[in-house]
Enzyme design. Structure first.
Site, PDB file in Angstrom:
ATOM      1  CE  LYS A 163      -3.558   2.438   2.565  1.00 39.24           C
ATOM      2  NZ  LYS A 163      -4.580   2.358   3.603  1.00 39.24           N
ATOM      3  CD  GLU A 219       5.722  -3.895   3.519  1.00 43.09           C
ATOM      4  OE1 GLU A 219       5.125  -4.811   4.105  1.00 43.09           O
ATOM      5  OE2 GLU A 219       6.087  -2.852   4.098  1.00 43.09           O
ATOM      6  CE  LYS A 238      -6.034   1.996  -0.596  1.00 45.87           C
ATOM      7  NZ  LYS A 238      -6.504   2.090   0.740  1.00 45.87           N
ATOM      8  CB  SER A 266     -11.392   7.371  -3.304  1.00 43.53           C
ATOM      9  OG  SER A 266     -10.157   7.825  -2.762  1.00 43.53           O
TER      10      SER A 266
END
Ligand code: PBG
Length: 322
Positions: free
Chosen positions: A194, A232, A247, A273
């Site tokens: 992320k 990660e 993301k 978004s």
């Protein structure tokens, strides 16, 4: 070589194009993100994300039932608390909006896949994803709280929990906590890679989760790094993640592809978004064709290697694919 080779031959008719298409979209791969808040009869449109709403549980159930009719089979829930505090305690309150929504959804749509976002930022007064001490986001103390959130969601009936905080070791802590309370069947979808991204802007308005000081760069990843994403993802898998996520999606399709090539587990990508808001704003201005742009965007994420796509377009795209 030309004139023998003529790739246009296979583009001649729609049926031939359908036959040789390499990537196809399926509504079953979509996860529909939804915002739930306390109260009754609430369905307030989010200004930065037109077409998305803050729902109270009763209205959420209606929305998800309609989405189910459209072919959506999975949702991820984000909660808005009635009050915020230093440790985000409403995040692990069994009677809070998300927990109530999980119970209600599982009762009305037993086959729906219910995923919950596990994080503290919507619930903390400072807006950070962990416990803050003297301006620093503490890692290990935060793990205990995240585990409590996950357990609370699992006890409510969530099928999967999705930690989005980017603390080190949280997948392992959550796995252990879930197993301790006899929830070994609850899966973990980790936001493994992320990034600290500008594309979360509209969400932070929607979730009221913008950090009150500083930013998230000491825990979310540097957009310049791709090797680190593989680290990660590897760590989260070792700690027990069942599905790993990249993301945002669109500015990181190369990362999705590299994770796809390095690991043999289901991969999710979050069409966030800001990606949604840009597309919708351009379409509202008549600058792009909304429906074509949605399907092209989702196809690109799938083509990059994602199996699962979290997207605010889920319901509309499912309808377009019917
Ligand atoms: C919470 C969280 C965020 C998003 C999902 N979970 C915001 C953030 O990290 O600031 C972003 C979702 C989106 O932009 O659609 N940690």
């Amino acid at each position: 070589m030309f004139p023998v080779a003529r790739p246009r031959r296979l583009r001649r008719t729609a049926a031939i194009r359908d036959m040789v298409r390499e990537t196809s979209l399926d509504a079953r791969d979509f996860v529909y993100p939804l915002f739930v808040r306390p109260g009754q009869g609430v369905r307030n449109e989010i200004s930065s994300m037109p077409g998305n709403y803050h729902f109270s549980v009763d209205r959420l159930i209606e929305e998800v039932a309609s989405a189910w009719e459209d072919g959506v089979r999975s949702v991820i829930l984000f909660g808005l608390p009635s009050k915020k505090d230093e440790t985000g305690s409403e995040a692990y309150d069994d009677e809070a909006a998300v927990q109530s929504a999980v119970r209600a959804l599982k009762q009305s749509l037993p086959d729906l896949v219910v995923i919950t976002d596990v994080c503290l930022c919507e619930y903390t007064s400072h807006g950070h994803c962990g416990v803050v001490k003297e301006g620093t986001v503490l890692n290990d103390v935060t793990l205990e709280l995240l585990a409590r959130v996950a357990v609370s969601h699992a006890k409510a009936g969530a099928d999967m929990v999705a930690p989005s905080d980017m603390m080190d070791g949280r997948v392992g802590a959550i796995r252990e906590a879930l197993d301790d309370v006899d929830c070994p069947e609850v899966s973990i979808l980790s936001y493994a890679a992320k990034y600290a991204s500008a594309f979360y802007g509209p969400f932070r308005e929607a979730a009221g989760s913008a950090p009150q000081f500083g930013d998230r760069r000491s825990y979310q990843m540097d957009p310049a790094n791709a090797e680190e994403a593989l680290l990660e993802v590897g760590l989260d898998l070792e700690e027990g993640a069942d599905i790993v996520m990249v993301k945002p999606a669109l500015a990181y399709l190369d990362v999705v592809r590299r994770v796809r090539e390095s690991y043999h587990v289901p991969i999710a990508a979050y069409n966030v978004s800001g990606e949604y808001a840009m597309l919708v704003a351009a379409a509202d201005n008549g600058w792009i064709d909304r429906e074509r742009a949605i399907l092209e965007t989702l196809t690109s994420i799938k083509r990059a290697g994602a199996d699962i796509i979290l997207t605010y377009h889920a319901r509309e795209a499912a309808r377009l694919l019917r």
